[in-house]
Scaffold this motif. Sequence first.
Motif, short mmCIF file in Angstrom:
data_model
loop_
_atom_site.label_atom_id
_atom_site.label_comp_id
_atom_site.label_asym_id
_atom_site.label_seq_id
_atom_site.Cartn_x
_atom_site.Cartn_y
_atom_site.Cartn_z
N ALA A 176 0.85 -1.19 0.00
CA ALA A 176 0.00 0.00 0.00
C ALA A 176 0.88 1.24 0.00
O ALA A 176 1.94 1.26 0.63
CB ALA A 176 -0.90 0.00 1.23
N TRP A 214 1.61 7.04 1.78
CA TRP A 214 0.73 8.15 2.15
C TRP A 214 -0.63 7.67 2.60
O TRP A 214 -1.26 8.26 3.50
CB TRP A 214 0.60 9.14 0.98
N LYS A 215 -1.11 6.56 2.02
CA LYS A 215 -2.39 6.02 2.45
C LYS A 215 -2.29 5.43 3.86
O LYS A 215 -3.19 5.60 4.68
CB LYS A 215 -2.87 4.94 1.46
N ILE A 216 -1.19 4.73 4.11
CA ILE A 216 -0.98 4.13 5.43
C ILE A 216 -0.92 5.22 6.49
O ILE A 216 -1.58 5.13 7.55
CB ILE A 216 0.30 3.28 5.44
N THR A 268 -2.06 8.30 6.32
CA THR A 268 -3.35 8.99 6.44
C THR A 268 -4.28 8.21 7.36
O THR A 268 -4.91 8.77 8.27
CB THR A 268 -4.01 9.16 5.06
N ALA A 269 -4.35 6.89 7.13
CA ALA A 269 -5.20 6.05 7.97
C ALA A 269 -4.70 6.04 9.42
O ALA A 269 -5.49 6.07 10.37
CB ALA A 269 -5.25 4.63 7.41
N SER A 316 -10.82 2.87 8.98
CA SER A 316 -9.39 3.09 8.76
C SER A 316 -8.56 2.02 9.45
O SER A 316 -7.58 1.51 8.90
CB SER A 316 -8.99 4.48 9.29
N TRP A 319 -8.78 -1.28 7.60
CA TRP A 319 -7.95 -1.22 6.39
C TRP A 319 -6.48 -1.36 6.74
O TRP A 319 -5.72 -2.05 6.04
CB TRP A 319 -8.21 0.11 5.66
N ASN A 378 -3.25 -3.80 5.41
CA ASN A 378 -2.29 -3.15 4.53
C ASN A 378 -1.01 -2.63 5.19
O ASN A 378 -0.13 -2.14 4.48
CB ASN A 378 -2.97 -1.96 3.82
#
Length: 311
Positions: free
Chosen positions: A18, A21-23, A25-26, A247, A250, A254
């Motif tokens: 993943a 930045w997504k990690i 952010t969550a 979040s 997810w 990930n």
Amino acid sequence: MTALEASARALPGRAEAAPPWKIWTALWIVYIVWGSTYLAIALMVETIPPLLGAGTRFIAVGLILLPILAWRRGASVWRPTRAELLSAGFVGLMLPGANAVISVAEKTVPSGLAALLVASIPLWVILLRRVSGERISWRSIGAVLVGFGGLVLLLHPSGDATIIGLLACVGAALMWAIGSFASPRISLPRDPLVSTAWQSLLGGMAVFACGLIGGEVGDVHFAAFSGRSIFGLLYLITFGSLLAFTSYAWLLQNAPISKVSTYAYVNPVVAIALGWLFLDEGVSATTIIGALIIVGSVALVIRSEAKPKAT
């Protein structure tokens, strides 16, 4: 294997790449939002009865999630097996039930202090694993003992805080630990969101029933509900449960479990800061020392448990 690891390994199709930045952010959603729920609870219980408010929160979450999940994943969402329903009911009593106990406790206990006491959850999980016969490293055991020392330090009534309220926070942490420990060992629905929806609905119904039995109906005065309390309840439903848990689920699929686990020692720091900023909660030297001991011991436990074990 920790309860968190077991949950992560039980999820199919875990992604390994993943975008960072997504990690992050969550992670920051979980850090800030779950840390802020202690402030939201304090606002809610100012004018809304705590058990009825907490019950409403989790019933709403279940009633929102289940139709959405049924629409996306099929009508089988509404047909859990008897074993799955009983298991979800038990975990619902432990996890949403723990939140309900915190709601009652925060009538007298400052939100930051409540968050610190609840931060002992990973320590209780280690203790439960040891009692069940699982082998635990001496480093983890030592960290647990130090952490409980910090817990004892914080169990000193001051201001409006009562010993009953403080012990209720500790009891809530133990309830959450029991629910977390039991989750990978019982027959919950395999899909984590479906499982959470049923846990929320069933746990919320049990909490609401306790509020009715406890006579909280006599404390319901809709005209007296403040805007702060209504905001707190809506925040807990939307941000605290729906956004932050999504979040978190997810992240379990990930991100490395050691990184996900860091919420356990970031949340109380956020809660203390928000309590001081918005509720004028004092931060004593004892609280700071206890915070350093508990958060430090939890960090040691998480780091120790994240290290690969020799085979």
